[in-house]
Design a protein around this motif. Structure first.
Motif, PDB file in Angstrom:
ATOM      1  N   ILE A 162      37.745   7.857 -19.427  1.00 41.77           N
ATOM      2  CA  ILE A 162      38.985   7.458 -20.101  1.00 41.77           C
ATOM      3  C   ILE A 162      39.766   8.642 -20.661  1.00 41.77           C
ATOM      4  O   ILE A 162      40.937   8.512 -20.997  1.00 41.77           O
ATOM      5  N   SER A 163      39.132   9.809 -20.746  1.00 43.47           N
ATOM      6  CA  SER A 163      39.878  10.995 -21.182  1.00 43.47           C
ATOM      7  C   SER A 163      40.865  11.447 -20.104  1.00 43.47           C
ATOM      8  O   SER A 163      41.768  12.241 -20.377  1.00 43.47           O
ATOM      9  N   ASN A 164      40.655  10.945 -18.866  1.00 41.21           N
ATOM     10  CA  ASN A 164      41.480  11.367 -17.734  1.00 41.21           C
ATOM     11  C   ASN A 164      41.567  12.891 -17.676  1.00 41.21           C
ATOM     12  O   ASN A 164      42.647  13.470 -17.659  1.00 41.21           O
ATOM     13  N   MET A 165      40.417  13.514 -17.648  1.00 42.05           N
ATOM     14  CA  MET A 165      40.290  14.981 -17.531  1.00 42.05           C
ATOM     15  C   MET A 165      40.892  15.711 -18.733  1.00 42.05           C
ATOM     16  O   MET A 165      41.143  16.904 -18.678  1.00 42.05           O
ATOM     17  N   GLY A 166      41.214  14.961 -19.780  1.00 41.30           N
ATOM     18  CA  GLY A 166      41.816  15.583 -20.964  1.00 41.30           C
ATOM     19  C   GLY A 166      43.306  15.327 -21.091  1.00 41.30           C
ATOM     20  O   GLY A 166      43.895  15.577 -22.133  1.00 41.30           O
ATOM     21  N   TYR A 167      43.903  14.783 -20.035  1.00 38.87           N
ATOM     22  CA  TYR A 167      45.345  14.508 -20.075  1.00 38.87           C
ATOM     23  C   TYR A 167      45.668  13.223 -20.853  1.00 38.87           C
ATOM     24  O   TYR A 167      46.794  12.991 -21.242  1.00 38.87           O
ATOM     25  N   GLY A 168      44.668  12.393 -21.011  1.00 40.43           N
ATOM     26  CA  GLY A 168      44.886  11.134 -21.726  1.00 40.43           C
ATOM     27  C   GLY A 168      45.223   9.988 -20.785  1.00 40.43           C
ATOM     28  O   GLY A 168      45.411  10.187 -19.574  1.00 40.43           O
ATOM     29  N   LEU A 169      45.296   8.816 -21.348  1.00 45.10           N
ATOM     30  CA  LEU A 169      45.451   7.634 -20.501  1.00 45.10           C
ATOM     31  C   LEU A 169      46.192   6.517 -21.230  1.00 45.10           C
ATOM     32  O   LEU A 169      45.899   6.199 -22.379  1.00 45.10           O
ATOM     33  N   ASP A 189      44.831  23.227 -12.384  1.00 44.56           N
ATOM     34  CA  ASP A 189      43.404  23.327 -12.668  1.00 44.56           C
ATOM     35  C   ASP A 189      43.147  23.952 -14.040  1.00 44.56           C
ATOM     36  O   ASP A 189      42.078  24.493 -14.303  1.00 44.56           O
ATOM     37  N   ALA A 190      44.154  23.846 -14.890  1.00 40.55           N
ATOM     38  CA  ALA A 190      44.029  24.453 -16.217  1.00 40.55           C
ATOM     39  C   ALA A 190      42.922  23.806 -17.034  1.00 40.55           C
ATOM     40  O   ALA A 190      42.384  24.412 -17.953  1.00 40.55           O
ATOM     41  N   TYR A 191      42.570  22.568 -16.708  1.00 40.33           N
ATOM     42  CA  TYR A 191      41.537  21.881 -17.484  1.00 40.33           C
ATOM     43  C   TYR A 191      40.180  21.943 -16.798  1.00 40.33           C
ATOM     44  O   TYR A 191      39.320  21.110 -17.012  1.00 40.33           O
ATOM     45  N   GLY A 192      40.008  22.938 -15.940  1.00 38.99           N
ATOM     46  CA  GLY A 192      38.681  23.178 -15.388  1.00 38.99           C
ATOM     47  C   GLY A 192      38.571  22.939 -13.904  1.00 38.99           C
ATOM     48  O   GLY A 192      37.772  23.566 -13.232  1.00 38.99           O
ATOM     49  N   TYR A 193      39.379  22.034 -13.390  1.00 38.25           N
ATOM     50  CA  TYR A 193      39.324  21.762 -11.953  1.00 38.25           C
ATOM     51  C   TYR A 193      40.636  21.112 -11.540  1.00 38.25           C
ATOM     52  O   TYR A 193      41.337  20.522 -12.361  1.00 38.25           O
ATOM     53  N   GLY A 198      31.350  22.730 -21.516  1.00 32.83           N
ATOM     54  CA  GLY A 198      31.898  23.628 -20.490  1.00 32.83           C
ATOM     55  C   GLY A 198      31.285  23.413 -19.127  1.00 32.83           C
ATOM     56  O   GLY A 198      31.510  24.201 -18.204  1.00 32.83           O
ATOM     57  N   SER A 199      30.548  22.344 -18.970  1.00 36.89           N
ATOM     58  CA  SER A 199      29.779  22.146 -17.739  1.00 36.89           C
ATOM     59  C   SER A 199      30.656  21.781 -16.545  1.00 36.89           C
ATOM     60  O   SER A 199      31.666  21.083 -16.688  1.00 36.89           O
ATOM     61  N   THR A 200      30.213  22.211 -15.357  1.00 33.22           N
ATOM     62  CA  THR A 200      30.887  21.837 -14.113  1.00 33.22           C
ATOM     63  C   THR A 200      30.725  20.349 -13.833  1.00 33.22           C
ATOM     64  O   THR A 200      31.455  19.782 -13.027  1.00 33.22           O
ATOM     65  N   LEU A 201      29.766  19.752 -14.492  1.00 33.72           N
ATOM     66  CA  LEU A 201      29.544  18.316 -14.308  1.00 33.72           C
ATOM     67  C   LEU A 201      30.835  17.520 -14.510  1.00 33.72           C
ATOM     68  O   LEU A 201      31.081  16.520 -13.838  1.00 33.72           O
ATOM     69  N   SER A 202      31.649  18.007 -15.406  1.00 35.64           N
ATOM     70  CA  SER A 202      32.881  17.286 -15.719  1.00 35.64           C
ATOM     71  C   SER A 202      33.823  17.197 -14.519  1.00 35.64           C
ATOM     72  O   SER A 202      34.655  16.298 -14.439  1.00 35.64           O
ATOM     73  N   ALA A 203      33.701  18.169 -13.593  1.00 34.12           N
ATOM     74  CA  ALA A 203      34.539  18.127 -12.395  1.00 34.12           C
ATOM     75  C   ALA A 203      34.206  16.910 -11.544  1.00 34.12           C
ATOM     76  O   ALA A 203      34.989  16.502 -10.697  1.00 34.12           O
ATOM     77  N   PHE A 224      36.913  16.178 -19.655  1.00 30.35           N
ATOM     78  CA  PHE A 224      37.615  17.435 -19.918  1.00 30.35           C
ATOM     79  C   PHE A 224      36.621  18.602 -19.955  1.00 30.35           C
ATOM     80  O   PHE A 224      35.545  18.497 -20.548  1.00 30.35           O
ATOM     81  N   VAL A 225      37.001  19.706 -19.316  1.00 30.67           N
ATOM     82  CA  VAL A 225      36.146  20.901 -19.332  1.00 30.67           C
ATOM     83  C   VAL A 225      36.694  21.877 -20.369  1.00 30.67           C
ATOM     84  O   VAL A 225      37.835  22.342 -20.247  1.00 30.67           O
ATOM     85  N   PHE A 226      35.903  22.171 -21.362  1.00 32.63           N
ATOM     86  CA  PHE A 226      36.294  23.184 -22.344  1.00 32.63           C
ATOM     87  C   PHE A 226      36.134  24.565 -21.717  1.00 32.63           C
ATOM     88  O   PHE A 226      35.070  24.882 -21.178  1.00 32.63           O
TER      89      PHE A 226
END
Lengths: 288, 319
Positions: free
Chosen positions: A178-185, A259-263, A30-35, A40-42
């Motif tokens: 490579i997760s592309n913020m959780g959207y996939g690639l 920004d549904a995935y955190g940012y 859940g960290s902001t680091l992911s931004a 992906f931000v849980f």
């Protein structure tokens, strides 16, 4: 010509509650680091427990590129596990995790030197279309979630769409994880390199393209298309002067402010950000 | 965690299977106790030379002309296997294992080019061959040139295949060679690097050259392997310490020079990157009346990779 096949297994038992790491943002699911690093931000409270396993295999044929003009490498990796959050003293399921990524790279040495080659690189990373609302995350998780620069997709020849190994901060491209913020690639690159003077001077031209398996809200699937080129002159062993340039046409993916995935996907811009370009000269000298 | 367990079962099994079916390369290479156990296609003879040197050689064919073949650095006489059979139909062909290499004795020696040239001269005299056609590959080419310069009466014609000695190295580069090429570096070369080193001798490594990789891997178990490693390292010192570039104009016998256009060893790709043809032409120009044959789509092991060209041109040259 033999194939090399390897297998890997990793396990993370995350009880850190988002603390620690190399930055003030902490680290973890859940960290902001992911931004900043594109993972992906849980959307979960900091008090969580996660157990995640990565099972993978990699393969290669002719990795040194000498025994045969054809080189093939790739990997397939699955991440699976679960995350549980603290609800009044008991930890209940927040999401099951199952995602995977695969890569295939092929190169052909058409000429005399290792630089006389044409290569194509393809990668697929599964995405998730609704975050963890359904208590499932079907995207990819990499070491970036914990601030480890692992699974960075460098070496593809891309500069702006994917990270480039020459750039110290590898979190500047459009797709830095490579997760592309959780959207996939779904992405690929193609490069042609030629030695104008054997082992001394080479030129390179390349292209990269990527789409997202999942569209963000008000956005499309196209991440972008890149064209790039480089020229390098070697003055001696491990000493070279190089000039690189790249231009990226951003796709309609970045029309979205989702920004549904955190940012926000596009940095909260009202419109699609301007197409980025880069030109840089680098002098390399490896001393040992 | 139920999902996790199910996934584990589905995924771990195929991954383990993949791991198990992946073969360990070269696991079937027979172990040898001595480099004398290496398998050669021809009957090996031995010449007892001075200083208790026992020189292994093969002697095939008959004819009024004799060709002596000298292998390159780290190599051995089977490197000529695609030339011996064809050329021995017309000539007497003698291919040697230099001292420290192959089946020859392994007592430590200087590794100097003049030492090796002296060995070949002694063999010529011992076998009462008279002036011969000397064919040298790579380091063997430099040895041939040294012999041609020191004892021209023993050399009728020179056949140089991607010869060492045409490339200039300054003092710093020579020191680099000496510091890098140690017996330990040779001894500890891993299988991957053995493959790469051999493959870099070819433009496209042919399958029938793989025996060189397998033999080189097998050698590591031989009791005389360490002596071989010392010979290889000292041969490098010998090459850089006895340059022939400034003496090429003194070579007067007919000389045929082959170079693979795609030679990745000459020029040295780290120290003097560039085109092979420039080195080849500059060297050939210094040897009066020499003929240079640049072979396209061919690497450093020209006589093996393009054996037909070598055999045909050599016959034309001698005839």
């Amino acid at each position: 010509m033999q194939w090399n096949v390897g297998a890997s297994a990793y396990y993370v038992r995350d009880r850190g509650k988002g603390q620690g790491g190399v930055s003030v943002f902490g680290e973890g699911l859940g960290s902001t680091l992911s931004a900043y690093n594109g993972s992906f931000v849980f959307d979960i409270p900091r008090d969580y427990k996660a157990d995640i396993v990565w099972l993978g295999m990699n393969f290669s044929k002719n990795p040194d590129f000498w025994l045969d003009p054809l080189q093939i490498t790739g990997f397939l990796n699955f991440n699976l596990g679960s995350v549980r959050t603290n609800n009044d003293g008991s930890y209940n399921k927040a999401a099951d995790i199952f995602g995977f990524a695969g890569n295939l790279r092929a190169a052909y040495r058409y000429g005399r030197t290792l630089n006389d080659n044409i290569s194509a690189d393809f990668i697929y990373a599964s995405g998730d279309k609704n975050g963890i609302d359904d208590q499932k995350y079907s995207g990819v998780i990499t070491g970036n979630t914990w601030g480890m620069p692992a699974s960075i997709f460098v070496g593809t020849g891309g500069y702006l769409l994917f990270p480039h190994a020459n750039v110290v901060n590898r979190f500047t491209p459009a797709v830095s994880d490579i997760s592309n913020m959780g959207y996939g690639l779904i992405g690929g690159t193609m490069n042609v390199t030629r030695d104008l003077i054997p082992n001394r001077m080479y030129v390179k031209g390349g292209t990269a393209m990527a789409i997202s398996p999942v569209s963000p809200q008000q956005g499309g699937r196209l991440l972008g298309t890149e064209l790039n080129a480089a020229i390098s002159y070697s003055f001696g062993p491990f000493m070279s002067l190089e000039m690189h340039g790249a231009y990226l046409w951003l796709g309609d993916f970045y029309d979205s402010q989702d920004d549904a995935y955190g940012y926000a996907v596009n940095g909260n811009s009202d419109t699609r950000p301007v197409n980025p370009f880069t030109v840089f000269i680098v002098y390399k000298w490896l001393l040992f | 965690m139920k999902t996790l367990s199910k996934m584990k079962t589905k995924l771990i099994a195929p991954l383990l299977l993949l791991f198990l079916v992946s073969c360990a390369p070269y696991k079937n290479i027979p172990k040898i106790s001595s480099m004398s156990d290496l398998k050669y296609d021809y009957q090996v003879k031995y010449a007892n030379l001075s200083d208790n040197i026992k020189l292994a050689y093969i002697d095939e064919g008959k004819g009024s002309e004799t060709i002596i073949m000298i292998h390159g650095l780290g190599s051995y006489l089977p490197a000529w296997k695609k030339n011996i059979g064809e050329l021995s139909k017309y000539y007497r062909v003698i291919a040697v294992d230099l001292p420290g290499y192959g089946k020859s004795s392994k007592a430590p020696h200087s590794g100097k080019m003049s030492f090796y040239a002296g060995i070949i001269a002694e063999l010529i005299q011992k076998l009462e061959l008279g002036p011969v056609n000397l064919a040298g590959h790579s380091m063997g080419g430099q040895i041939s040139m040294v012999l041609a310069l020191e004892k021209p009466e023993l050399v009728k014609r020179l056949i140089l295949v991607d010869p060492a000695g045409f490339e200039y190295f300054h003092a710093g580069q020579k020191n680099w060679f000496k510091e890098v090429m140690t017996p330990n570096l040779v001894r500890l070369t891993p299988v991957d690097a053995i493959e790469t080193n051999l493959a870099s001798n070819f433009f496209r490594m042919p399958d029938d050259a793989r025996f060189m990789i397998e033999d080189r891997i097998a050698m590591r178990d031989a009791a005389d392997f360490e002596a071989y490693c010392l010979a290889v390292a000292r041969s490098v010192y010998g090459m850089v310490d006895e340059p022939v570039l400034d003496k090429l104009s003194a070579i007067k016998m007919p000389t045929l020079i082959f170079f693979g256009e795609n030679d990745m060893l000459i020029p040295n790709r780290y120290l003097n990157p560039g085109f092979t043809v420039k080195i080849a032409e500059a060297g050939a120009k210094l040897i009066e009346g020499s003929k240079l044959v640049m072979v396209p789509k061919c690497g450093h092991f020209m006589m093996f990779e393009k054996s037909d060209v070598f055999n045909t041109e050599t016959r034309k040259f001698i005839n």
